[in-house]
Write a protein that holds these residues in place. Structure first.
Motif, PDB file in Angstrom:
ATOM      1  N   LYS A 182       0.824  -1.209   0.000  1.00  0.00           N
ATOM      2  CA  LYS A 182       0.000   0.000   0.000  1.00  0.00           C
ATOM      3  C   LYS A 182       0.860   1.262   0.000  1.00  0.00           C
ATOM      4  O   LYS A 182       0.411   2.328  -0.409  1.00  0.00           O
ATOM      5  N   MET A 183       2.085   1.127   0.460  1.00  0.00           N
ATOM      6  CA  MET A 183       2.973   2.270   0.601  1.00  0.00           C
ATOM      7  C   MET A 183       3.922   2.428  -0.594  1.00  0.00           C
ATOM      8  O   MET A 183       4.280   3.532  -0.974  1.00  0.00           O
ATOM      9  N   ILE A 184       4.328   1.283  -1.200  1.00  0.00           N
ATOM     10  CA  ILE A 184       5.356   1.294  -2.236  1.00  0.00           C
ATOM     11  C   ILE A 184       4.864   0.574  -3.486  1.00  0.00           C
ATOM     12  O   ILE A 184       4.427  -0.568  -3.422  1.00  0.00           O
ATOM     13  N   GLY A 185       4.954   1.254  -4.628  1.00  0.00           N
ATOM     14  CA  GLY A 185       4.712   0.619  -5.912  1.00  0.00           C
ATOM     15  C   GLY A 185       6.037   0.263  -6.556  1.00  0.00           C
ATOM     16  O   GLY A 185       6.949   1.100  -6.591  1.00  0.00           O
ATOM     17  N   TYR A 186       6.160  -0.966  -7.049  1.00  0.00           N
ATOM     18  CA  TYR A 186       7.447  -1.433  -7.584  1.00  0.00           C
ATOM     19  C   TYR A 186       7.256  -1.980  -8.991  1.00  0.00           C
ATOM     20  O   TYR A 186       6.416  -2.846  -9.220  1.00  0.00           O
ATOM     21  N   ILE A 187       8.034  -1.451  -9.938  1.00  0.00           N
ATOM     22  CA  ILE A 187       7.993  -1.933 -11.316  1.00  0.00           C
ATOM     23  C   ILE A 187       9.346  -2.544 -11.634  1.00  0.00           C
ATOM     24  O   ILE A 187      10.335  -1.819 -11.815  1.00  0.00           O
ATOM     25  N   PRO A 188       9.453  -3.872 -11.679  1.00  0.00           N
ATOM     26  CA  PRO A 188      10.738  -4.524 -11.942  1.00  0.00           C
ATOM     27  C   PRO A 188      11.137  -4.421 -13.404  1.00  0.00           C
ATOM     28  O   PRO A 188      10.367  -3.943 -14.250  1.00  0.00           O
ATOM     29  N   GLN A 189      12.352  -4.891 -13.720  1.00  0.00           N
ATOM     30  CA  GLN A 189      12.844  -4.836 -15.102  1.00  0.00           C
ATOM     31  C   GLN A 189      11.948  -5.618 -16.047  1.00  0.00           C
ATOM     32  O   GLN A 189      11.583  -5.139 -17.118  1.00  0.00           O
ATOM     33  N   ASN A 190      11.625  -6.840 -15.666  1.00  0.00           N
ATOM     34  CA  ASN A 190      10.853  -7.727 -16.539  1.00  0.00           C
ATOM     35  C   ASN A 190       9.562  -8.104 -15.841  1.00  0.00           C
ATOM     36  O   ASN A 190       9.573  -8.778 -14.814  1.00  0.00           O
ATOM     37  N   THR A 191       8.455  -7.653 -16.398  1.00  0.00           N
ATOM     38  CA  THR A 191       7.153  -7.936 -15.812  1.00  0.00           C
ATOM     39  C   THR A 191       6.247  -8.548 -16.858  1.00  0.00           C
ATOM     40  O   THR A 191       6.031  -7.960 -17.912  1.00  0.00           O
ATOM     41  N   SER A 192       5.733  -9.731 -16.571  1.00  0.00           N
ATOM     42  CA  SER A 192       4.805 -10.380 -17.496  1.00  0.00           C
ATOM     43  C   SER A 192       3.603 -10.882 -16.712  1.00  0.00           C
ATOM     44  O   SER A 192       3.668 -11.923 -16.058  1.00  0.00           O
ATOM     45  N   PRO A 193       2.488 -10.126 -16.709  1.00  0.00           N
ATOM     46  CA  PRO A 193       1.319 -10.547 -15.958  1.00  0.00           C
ATOM     47  C   PRO A 193       0.692 -11.838 -16.471  1.00  0.00           C
ATOM     48  O   PRO A 193      -0.198 -12.385 -15.834  1.00  0.00           O
ATOM     49  N   GLY A 194       1.132 -12.332 -17.619  1.00  0.00           N
ATOM     50  CA  GLY A 194       0.570 -13.566 -18.145  1.00  0.00           C
ATOM     51  C   GLY A 194      -0.311 -13.313 -19.357  1.00  0.00           C
ATOM     52  O   GLY A 194      -0.592 -12.181 -19.722  1.00  0.00           O
ATOM     53  N   PHE A 195      -0.717 -14.389 -19.980  1.00  0.00           N
ATOM     54  CA  PHE A 195      -1.513 -14.280 -21.195  1.00  0.00           C
ATOM     55  C   PHE A 195      -3.001 -14.163 -20.853  1.00  0.00           C
ATOM     56  O   PHE A 195      -3.457 -14.650 -19.830  1.00  0.00           O
ATOM     57  N   GLY A 196      -3.713 -13.499 -21.746  1.00  0.00           N
ATOM     58  CA  GLY A 196      -5.167 -13.473 -21.627  1.00  0.00           C
ATOM     59  C   GLY A 196      -5.727 -12.370 -20.758  1.00  0.00           C
ATOM     60  O   GLY A 196      -6.945 -12.257 -20.611  1.00  0.00           O
ATOM     61  N   PHE A 197      -4.862 -11.536 -20.152  1.00  0.00           N
ATOM     62  CA  PHE A 197      -5.348 -10.450 -19.319  1.00  0.00           C
ATOM     63  C   PHE A 197      -5.525  -9.185 -20.145  1.00  0.00           C
ATOM     64  O   PHE A 197      -4.670  -8.832 -20.954  1.00  0.00           O
ATOM     65  N   THR A 198      -6.625  -8.486 -19.915  1.00  0.00           N
ATOM     66  CA  THR A 198      -6.777  -7.167 -20.523  1.00  0.00           C
ATOM     67  C   THR A 198      -5.952  -6.161 -19.711  1.00  0.00           C
ATOM     68  O   THR A 198      -5.539  -6.440 -18.579  1.00  0.00           O
ATOM     69  N   CYS A 199      -5.782  -4.984 -20.282  1.00  0.00           N
ATOM     70  CA  CYS A 199      -5.059  -3.935 -19.549  1.00  0.00           C
ATOM     71  C   CYS A 199      -5.804  -3.557 -18.274  1.00  0.00           C
ATOM     72  O   CYS A 199      -5.180  -3.267 -17.241  1.00  0.00           O
ATOM     73  N   LEU A 200      -7.131  -3.588 -18.323  1.00  0.00           N
ATOM     74  CA  LEU A 200      -7.920  -3.309 -17.126  1.00  0.00           C
ATOM     75  C   LEU A 200      -7.648  -4.359 -16.049  1.00  0.00           C
ATOM     76  O   LEU A 200      -7.513  -4.025 -14.859  1.00  0.00           O
ATOM     77  N   ASP A 201      -7.536  -5.620 -16.443  1.00  0.00           N
ATOM     78  CA  ASP A 201      -7.208  -6.688 -15.495  1.00  0.00           C
ATOM     79  C   ASP A 201      -5.856  -6.437 -14.840  1.00  0.00           C
ATOM     80  O   ASP A 201      -5.695  -6.603 -13.621  1.00  0.00           O
TER      81      ASP A 201
END
Length: 253
Positions: A77-96
């Motif tokens: 809740k305090m820290i947002g982290y964006i790593p070098q390589n991020t793959s949420p997986g297949f089949g997800f919309t941007c909203l997901d």
């Protein structure tokens, strides 16, 4: 107000010392670039700030609270982290994908609330990705992906945003777009952003604070004129450069 304070931080991987005596104090709303050669400990530093890694000694404090005293949900809740390589997986919309940023606010088996949906929409509107909400994440451009990932982090409603090489694989248009977006979030929303960057010129243009790292130690801290000097660049990167004001680095032929 200090958003992030690092005191005497040391970290080792098994048999390999990585970070040594790191001391930093970053004010709320600042945008800080962490610069240095590959393997110098930049990513490890971000992971220590996030609480993902535990230092051998020293302490990281976020908004006055030692990071290791927070639960995983409290840190999210305090820290947002964006790593070098991020793959949420297949089949997800941007909203997901952006909706995943609300997981720290949901209990077990709990469905999203109106507040969660509002936070997701606000994050996507801030990053200019609301029109991508029904598109599959894997079917959009690299620059659009980065904006969606920033939106996911913003949906967490963090006070601190950590980014590990957020523009390394993007063309110059998207590099400028992403970094200027982050700068705007710092200025307008008071978010404290820390980004590992390789483009010194880009960092000099948009980041008010710069941290130069070599072999796990901080060599220089300050604004661009203080940090980006021919002597520092030679020391850290072992290359001769000319510095053309305002803070533009040029490699002589």
């Amino acid at each position: 107000m200090e958003a992030v304070k690092i005191s005497g931080l040391c970290f080792d991987y098994p048999g390999k010392p990585v970070l040594r005596d790191i001391n930093l104090a970053l004010t709320a709303g600042s945008f800080t670039a962490v610069l240095g050669p590959n393997g110098c400990g930049k990513t490890t530093l971000l992971k220590n700030i996030s609480g993902y890694l535990k230092p051998v000694s020293g302490q990281v404090t976020v908004l006055g609270t030692p990071i290791q005293k927070l639960t995983q949900k409290e840190r999210a809740k305090m820290i947002g982290y964006i790593p070098q390589n991020t793959s949420p997986g297949f089949g997800f919309t941007c909203l997901d994908v952006v909706g995943m940023g609300r997981l720290p606010y949901l209990g077990r088996f709990q469905w999203e609330t109106r507040e969660d949906r509002a936070a997701v929409k606000e994050a996507m509107e801030l990053t200019g990705t609301w029109d991508l909400r029904d598109r599959l994440f894997g079917h959009i451009s690299g620059g659009e992906m980065q904006r969606v990932l920033i939106a996911r982090a913003l949906a967490q409603q963090p006070k601190v945003l950590l980014m590990d090489e957020p523009v390394s694989h993007l063309d110059i248009r998207y590099q400028v777009e992403i970094v200027s977006l982050v700068k705007r979030l710092c200025d307008q929303m008071g978010i404290t952003a820390i980004a590992v960057l390789h483009d010194i010129n880009l960092a000099s243009r948009y980041c008010g604070e710069m941290v130069l790292v070599k072999e796990g130690r901080v060599v220089s801290i300050g604004n661009a004129p203080e940090v980006i000097t021919g002597e520092n660049i030679k020391n850290v990167f072992d290359i001769e450069v000319d510095i053309i004001m305002p803070h533009r680095l040029v490699i002589p032929r």
